[in-house]
Design a protein around this motif. Structure first.
Motif, short mmCIF file in Angstrom:
data_model
loop_
_atom_site.label_atom_id
_atom_site.label_comp_id
_atom_site.label_asym_id
_atom_site.label_seq_id
_atom_site.Cartn_x
_atom_site.Cartn_y
_atom_site.Cartn_z
N TRP A 1 0.55 -5.43 -10.52
CA TRP A 1 1.45 -5.19 -9.40
C TRP A 1 2.26 -6.45 -9.06
N ASN A 2 1.62 -7.62 -9.12
CA ASN A 2 2.28 -8.81 -8.57
C ASN A 2 1.97 -10.11 -9.29
N ASP A 3 1.73 -10.08 -10.58
CA ASP A 3 1.55 -11.34 -11.31
C ASP A 3 2.92 -11.81 -11.79
N ASP B 1 9.49 2.98 -10.83
CA ASP B 1 10.03 4.34 -10.78
C ASP B 1 9.76 5.11 -12.07
N ILE B 2 9.71 4.43 -13.19
CA ILE B 2 9.32 5.08 -14.45
C ILE B 2 7.86 5.50 -14.39
N MET C 1 0.82 -1.20 0.00
CA MET C 1 0.00 0.00 0.00
C MET C 1 0.86 1.26 0.00
N GLN C 2 1.88 1.27 0.83
CA GLN C 2 2.73 2.45 0.95
C GLN C 2 3.53 2.71 -0.32
N LYS C 3 4.05 1.63 -0.92
CA LYS C 3 4.81 1.78 -2.16
C LYS C 3 3.92 2.30 -3.28
N ALA C 4 2.75 1.71 -3.43
CA ALA C 4 1.83 2.14 -4.49
C ALA C 4 1.39 3.58 -4.28
N GLY D 1 1.83 7.30 -6.70
CA GLY D 1 0.67 8.04 -7.20
C GLY D 1 -0.49 7.15 -7.57
N ILE D 2 -0.39 5.85 -7.29
CA ILE D 2 -1.49 4.92 -7.56
C ILE D 2 -2.60 5.18 -6.54
#
Length: 512
Positions: A286-288, A321-322, A62-65, A69-70
């Protein structure tokens, strides 16, 4: 499972509405981050994360996303069978509330999962979570999506939900089984060049993500209620960096052995999204890890479904990061990433990616599947580099024994491609005619002249300067690594740690 018990749904609704933790002082709320009517989602696969035992296990994601800006995770779920999706939804919703994020359910109607003939079960699941504080709401309606689901009785589903629902499913725009006047938006899963079905493209049949953008826009535009409603079309186009899957016959996904060509897709597709200007966009995924299109960390807690053979030592964090400056540009309504977007999202970076071995290697005798993935001839043996800069600089790339190539990189986001050779991959960014070194370093992974672990690996290694923290699979994420391997030279152990430390030491950052 069938949600026929009103009592069961009520209990889950109560659990899902537990009081959220207090948001730390100074943290921007989602309403402040969401300064426009545009939303960015990331597709999150729930079926592989059942080793999570509390809401805290979702906090890092959650924090990373949120930092990128997600706005919300699209939680891909099936009914409760061997996986307790209900419990994981409770954890995810509670974590989102604690971290000032939003989430919503994406119903997976793939074979054997949710049934289009049972709209009441779908509506009951929405009812259980739709009033949670972390539920994404659009136009004051609970946002809900799907993977396929053509033929679902939308009216019956909304009636069963008992709340206002903004339904943006992944219906095929050519479907004749659906009344598109009953939905509120459309989500496309055509994130990669294909033949229009579940195969790589060919000379005789190619269907691009932009073709789907047009088809979905036209379909939703045919519905009169949208004509004057919003300047942005209420479609949700996908943006995805990669696709490679290589499961052997003993895996749950036997027969999945193909790729879609995606060499520079992450960069070019984001620019297409900026030009399109839709109301929504969804990152796939995100995680597939099994399909290699993850931008989340390898360390994100999950079980191994057999993918670790091609995901171990293959971080994709640089792609995240991109995304950050492109998300900033998208929300601002810009048509290109500028120096200001780079500054606002963490400053200057160089992100590079390459496959771990050339496509022409013959690995058939040692490969766990026994054959190269379909579509393997469609990719380039190249190294791709994206510069995120605030002012002009010189980029130098050296791939193995190839001669160094030098480029002028303008402010904003730019992409470069060089032929790939086996060996060390080196990168340098300079200014002032080479007098000022902004970034310099070698990739912590080399391009191999042999079949790594004996297999055909068409996943991408993604690196970055300045180098970030080491990102590795944990024990759960490596649990099936050795299954089917025909060589004894590899073990379920991340190997980039020592090399990554060397990369950090070599990366030099000079104030400009």
């Amino acid at each position: 499972m069938r949600w026929s018990s009103i009592f069961q749904a009520a209990v889950l609704a109560g659990a899902a509405n537990a009081a959220p933790a207090e948001v730390p002082a100074g943290t921007k709320t989602i309403s402040k981050r969401q300064s426009t009517s545009r939303y960015v989602f990331a597709h999150f696969m729930m079926g592989i994360i059942t080793d999570r035992t509390s809401s805290a296990d979702y906090d890092a994601d959650m924090q990373k996303a949120k930092a990128l800006g997600i706005d919300a995770f699209a939680l891909n779920v099936a009914p409760d069978t061997s996986v307790n999706y209900t419990q994981q939804l409770v954890y995810a919703y509670d974590s989102a509330a604690s971290n000032d994020m939003k989430v919503f359910i994406s119903f997976d109607f793939n074979s054997g999962y949710w049934s289009t003939s049972d709209p009441a079960a779908v509506g009951a699941r929405i009812a259980a979570f739709g009033s949670h504080s972390a539920q994404l709401k659009v136009d004051d309606k609970a946002f809900v999506s799907s993977f396929v689901g053509d033929g679902l009785d939308v009216t019956a589903m909304k009636d069963a939900a008992g709340i206002d629902v903004f339904f943006a499913p992944n219906f095929n725009p050519g479907s004749t089984a659906d009344d598109f006047t009953l939905i509120d938006g459309l989500f496309s899963w055509y994130a990669w060049p294909t033949d229009g079905s579940n195969n790589p493209p060919s000379a005789s049949s190619t269907y691009l993500p932009t073709n789907a953008d047009t088809d979905y826009t036209n379909k939703i535009g045919d519905v009169s209620k949208y004509v004057a409603r919003k300047p942005e079309a209420p479609i949700c186009p996908p943006v995805s960096p990669w696709f490679f899957t290589h499961f052997q016959d003993t895996d749950s996904f036997a027969g999945k052995n193909w790729l879609y060509p995606a060499d520079d897709l992450w960069f070019t597709r984001w620019n297409e999204i900026l030009a399109l200007g839709s109301r929504f966009v969804e990152i796939v995924t995100w995680n597939d890890y099994g399909e290699s299109h993850y931008i989340g960390p390898l360390s994100s807690k999950h079980y191994d479904d057999g993918n670790s053979k091609w995901t171990n030592d293959m971080p994709h964090g640089g792609w995240a990061d991109i995304a950050a400056p492109f998300i900033a540009a998208y929300k601002a309504g810009a048509t290109a990433v500028t120096a200001d977007h780079v500054t606002a999202t963490g400053g200057e970076k160089v992100v590079y990616w390459f496959r771990p071995q050339p496509k022409g290697l013959d690995c058939a005798s040692t490969d766990n599947v026994g054959s190269a993935p379909d579509g393997s001839d469609l990719v380039a043996d190249s190294v791709f580099v994206v510069t995120l800069l605030t002012s002009e600089a010189t980029l130098t790339v050296t791939s193995g024994s190839n001669a160094a190539q030098t480029f002028t990189a303008a402010p904003g986001a730019n992409i470069f491609e060089v032929p790939m050779a086996t060996g060390t991959q080196s990168f340098k960014v300079t200014r002032d005619d080479g007098a000022t070194v902004v970034f310099s370093g070698d990739a912590p992974k080399q391009v191999s002249s042999t079949c790594v672990c004996g297999i055909y690996n068409f996943n991408a290694f993604v690196g970055m300067l300045p180098a970030g923290a080491v990102d590795s699979l944990d024990t759960d994420g490596l649990s099936r690594f050795t299954e089917g391997l025909k060589v004894s030279t590899c073990s379920p152990t991340p190997t980039l740690t020592a090399n990554a430390k060397r990369g950090v030491a070599e990366a030099r950052v000079t104030a400009v």
